[in-house]
Design an enzyme around this catalytic site. Structure first.
Site, mmCIF file in Angstrom:
data_model
loop_
_atom_site.group_PDB
_atom_site.id
_atom_site.type_symbol
_atom_site.label_atom_id
_atom_site.label_comp_id
_atom_site.label_asym_id
_atom_site.label_seq_id
_atom_site.Cartn_x
_atom_site.Cartn_y
_atom_site.Cartn_z
ATOM 1 N N LYS A 11 0.824 -1.217 0.000
ATOM 2 C CA LYS A 11 0.000 0.000 0.000
ATOM 3 C C LYS A 11 0.860 1.271 0.000
ATOM 4 O O LYS A 11 2.065 1.218 0.290
ATOM 5 C CB LYS A 11 -0.931 -0.039 1.213
ATOM 6 C CG LYS A 11 -1.951 -1.184 1.158
ATOM 7 C CD LYS A 11 -2.954 -1.109 2.317
ATOM 8 C CE LYS A 11 -3.973 -2.232 2.223
ATOM 9 N NZ LYS A 11 -5.015 -2.128 3.284
ATOM 10 N N TYR A 51 -12.298 -1.926 -3.951
ATOM 11 C CA TYR A 51 -12.857 -2.107 -2.604
ATOM 12 C C TYR A 51 -14.387 -2.059 -2.586
ATOM 13 O O TYR A 51 -14.981 -1.830 -1.530
ATOM 14 C CB TYR A 51 -12.276 -1.065 -1.642
ATOM 15 C CG TYR A 51 -10.905 -1.431 -1.125
ATOM 16 C CD1 TYR A 51 -10.706 -2.548 -0.307
ATOM 17 C CD2 TYR A 51 -9.790 -0.657 -1.442
ATOM 18 C CE1 TYR A 51 -9.445 -2.883 0.176
ATOM 19 C CE2 TYR A 51 -8.523 -0.990 -0.960
ATOM 20 C CZ TYR A 51 -8.374 -2.100 -0.147
ATOM 21 O OH TYR A 51 -7.126 -2.431 0.345
ATOM 22 N N PHE A 59 -15.539 3.520 6.674
ATOM 23 C CA PHE A 59 -14.168 3.886 6.314
ATOM 24 C C PHE A 59 -13.908 3.892 4.809
ATOM 25 O O PHE A 59 -12.793 4.157 4.368
ATOM 26 C CB PHE A 59 -13.154 2.973 7.033
ATOM 27 C CG PHE A 59 -13.333 1.487 6.777
ATOM 28 C CD1 PHE A 59 -12.849 0.903 5.616
ATOM 29 C CD2 PHE A 59 -13.979 0.682 7.715
ATOM 30 C CE1 PHE A 59 -12.999 -0.461 5.382
ATOM 31 C CE2 PHE A 59 -14.137 -0.691 7.487
ATOM 32 C CZ PHE A 59 -13.644 -1.261 6.315
ATOM 33 N N ARG A 87 -1.973 -14.398 4.777
ATOM 34 C CA ARG A 87 -2.608 -13.611 5.849
ATOM 35 C C ARG A 87 -1.878 -13.815 7.178
ATOM 36 O O ARG A 87 -1.808 -12.911 8.006
ATOM 37 C CB ARG A 87 -4.105 -13.915 5.947
ATOM 38 C CG ARG A 87 -4.892 -13.359 4.753
ATOM 39 C CD ARG A 87 -6.385 -13.384 4.950
ATOM 40 N NE ARG A 87 -6.864 -12.393 5.873
ATOM 41 C CZ ARG A 87 -7.307 -11.177 5.539
ATOM 42 N NH1 ARG A 87 -7.318 -10.786 4.270
ATOM 43 N NH2 ARG A 87 -7.741 -10.349 6.455
ATOM 44 N N THR A 93 -5.510 -7.176 10.657
ATOM 45 C CA THR A 93 -5.830 -5.927 9.952
ATOM 46 C C THR A 93 -5.291 -4.709 10.707
ATOM 47 O O THR A 93 -4.714 -3.799 10.106
ATOM 48 C CB THR A 93 -7.363 -5.800 9.793
ATOM 49 O OG1 THR A 93 -7.846 -6.970 9.140
ATOM 50 C CG2 THR A 93 -7.732 -4.567 8.982
ATOM 51 N N ARG A 104 2.472 -6.321 8.833
ATOM 52 C CA ARG A 104 1.699 -5.184 9.342
ATOM 53 C C ARG A 104 2.243 -4.664 10.664
ATOM 54 O O ARG A 104 2.199 -3.461 10.937
ATOM 55 C CB ARG A 104 0.217 -5.566 9.443
ATOM 56 C CG ARG A 104 -0.471 -5.546 8.062
ATOM 57 C CD ARG A 104 -1.832 -6.174 8.088
ATOM 58 N NE ARG A 104 -2.599 -5.838 6.884
ATOM 59 C CZ ARG A 104 -3.760 -6.399 6.578
ATOM 60 N NH1 ARG A 104 -4.282 -7.330 7.364
ATOM 61 N NH2 ARG A 104 -4.404 -6.042 5.482
ATOM 62 N N ASN A 114 -2.188 0.158 6.865
ATOM 63 C CA ASN A 114 -1.647 -1.089 7.417
ATOM 64 C C ASN A 114 -0.709 -1.829 6.458
ATOM 65 O O ASN A 114 -0.543 -3.033 6.545
ATOM 66 C CB ASN A 114 -2.794 -1.987 7.902
ATOM 67 C CG ASN A 114 -3.751 -2.360 6.790
ATOM 68 O OD1 ASN A 114 -3.582 -1.934 5.656
ATOM 69 N ND2 ASN A 114 -4.749 -3.160 7.107
ATOM 70 N N HIS A 117 -2.210 -5.451 1.537
ATOM 71 C CA HIS A 117 -3.502 -6.118 1.338
ATOM 72 C C HIS A 117 -3.273 -7.602 1.097
ATOM 73 O O HIS A 117 -2.261 -7.984 0.512
ATOM 74 C CB HIS A 117 -4.220 -5.530 0.118
ATOM 75 C CG HIS A 117 -5.407 -6.342 -0.326
ATOM 76 N ND1 HIS A 117 -6.640 -6.210 0.267
ATOM 77 C CD2 HIS A 117 -5.532 -7.333 -1.267
ATOM 78 C CE1 HIS A 117 -7.484 -7.084 -0.300
ATOM 79 N NE2 HIS A 117 -6.835 -7.763 -1.233
ATOM 80 N N GLU A 128 -9.658 -10.952 -7.453
ATOM 81 C CA GLU A 128 -8.856 -9.732 -7.246
ATOM 82 C C GLU A 128 -7.649 -9.686 -8.181
ATOM 83 O O GLU A 128 -7.281 -8.618 -8.672
ATOM 84 C CB GLU A 128 -8.394 -9.657 -5.785
ATOM 85 C CG GLU A 128 -9.544 -9.392 -4.827
ATOM 86 C CD GLU A 128 -9.100 -9.332 -3.373
ATOM 87 O OE1 GLU A 128 -9.946 -9.012 -2.523
ATOM 88 O OE2 GLU A 128 -7.914 -9.598 -3.076
HETATM 89 P P1 IDP Z 1 -8.099 -6.905 5.537
HETATM 90 O O1 IDP Z 1 -7.286 -5.975 4.659
HETATM 91 O O2 IDP Z 1 -7.303 -7.398 6.711
HETATM 92 O O3 IDP Z 1 -8.752 -8.025 4.765
HETATM 93 P P2 IDP Z 1 -10.716 -5.628 5.621
HETATM 94 O O4 IDP Z 1 -11.675 -5.732 6.758
HETATM 95 O O5 IDP Z 1 -11.019 -6.380 4.373
HETATM 96 O O6 IDP Z 1 -9.262 -6.018 6.190
HETATM 97 O O7 IDP Z 1 -10.568 -4.082 5.283
HETATM 98 C C1 IDP Z 1 -9.948 -3.650 4.100
HETATM 99 C C2 IDP Z 1 -9.006 -2.502 4.426
HETATM 100 O O8 IDP Z 1 -9.784 -1.415 4.919
HETATM 101 C C3 IDP Z 1 -8.018 -2.785 5.571
HETATM 102 O O9 IDP Z 1 -6.849 -3.454 5.120
HETATM 103 C C4 IDP Z 1 -7.712 -1.393 6.060
HETATM 104 O O10 IDP Z 1 -6.788 -0.704 5.207
HETATM 105 C C5 IDP Z 1 -9.072 -0.724 5.945
HETATM 106 N N1 IDP Z 1 -9.870 -0.811 7.196
HETATM 107 C C6 IDP Z 1 -10.450 -1.915 7.721
HETATM 108 N N2 IDP Z 1 -11.121 -1.633 8.864
HETATM 109 C C7 IDP Z 1 -10.947 -0.294 9.057
HETATM 110 C C8 IDP Z 1 -11.403 0.612 10.069
HETATM 111 O O11 IDP Z 1 -12.099 0.246 11.024
HETATM 112 N N3 IDP Z 1 -11.022 1.919 9.918
HETATM 113 C C9 IDP Z 1 -10.254 2.374 8.870
HETATM 114 N N4 IDP Z 1 -9.815 1.542 7.900
HETATM 115 C C10 IDP Z 1 -10.148 0.242 7.983
HETATM 116 MG MG MG Z 2 -10.222 -7.946 3.298
#
Ligand code: IDP
Ligand code: MG
Length: 140
Positions: A11, A51, A59, A87, A93, A104, A114, A117, A128
């Site tokens: 990212k 997304y 968010f 993962r 996350t 991360r 973070n 992805h 994807e």
């Molecule tokens: P993941 O990337 O671990 O699969 P997801 O829940 O799919 O997590 O969320 C996608 C992306 O959205 C996350 O990697 C992060 O960058 C962002 N994100 C997820 N939850 C939050 C939040 O509560 N606040 C702000 N950004 C978030």
């Molecule tokens: Mg995800």
């Protein structure tokens, strides 16, 4: 066990802090094969398209601003059990909750910024990867 494909993205916060090489090294050391890779700078619309599943989340707007704020590196990774193993390599996350030594934990700043992805299922891995790569861009 059958080989799987997962999509990895480095990212904008991680490319900005020059962590690209270190993250790619962690991926290779963990036994993933890079089948396709490129660097690009997404438009807001392209980030929204990627997304889409999160479009109703609070968010979504901030996330797609962030993901279109600078260069990213996208990779199609192949390995047995790739989705789960990748993962595990990247951690939770929220970097604050990610295990020691995960990508991360090392390079994430907060739950949004973070660093990386990873796809969440083999089906989404294929979908994807298809968002970013054509067949011509794969090495065999
Ligand atoms: P993941 O990337 O671990 O699969 P997801 O829940 O799919 O997590 O969320 C996608 C992306 O959205 C996350 O990697 C992060 O960058 C962002 N994100 C997820 N939850 C939050 C939040 O509560 N606040 C702000 N950004 C978030
Ligand atoms: Mg995800």
């Amino acid at each position: 066990m059958k080989k799987e494909i997962t999509l990895a993205i480095i990212k904008p916060n991680a490319t900005e802090k020059k962590a690209t090489g270190k993250i790619i090294d962690m991926i290779l050391e963990a036994g993933f094969e890079i089948k396709a890779m490129k660097m690009l700078h997404l438009t807001k619309k392209e980030a929204e398209g990627f997304y889409e599943v999160h479009k109703d989340k609070p968010f979504f707007n901030d996330l797609t601003d962030f993901m279109s704020s600078g260069p990213i590196v996208v990779m199609a990774l192949e390995k047995e059990n790739a989705v789960e193993d990748y993962r595990k390599l990247i951690g939770a996350t929220n970097p604050a909750e990610a295990a020691e030594g995960t990508v991360r934990k090392l390079f994430g700043e907060n739950i949004e910024r973070n660093a990386v992805h990873g796809s969440d299922s083999p089906e989404n891995g294929i979908k994807e990867v298809g968002y970013f790569f054509s067949n011509l861009e794969f090495v065999n």
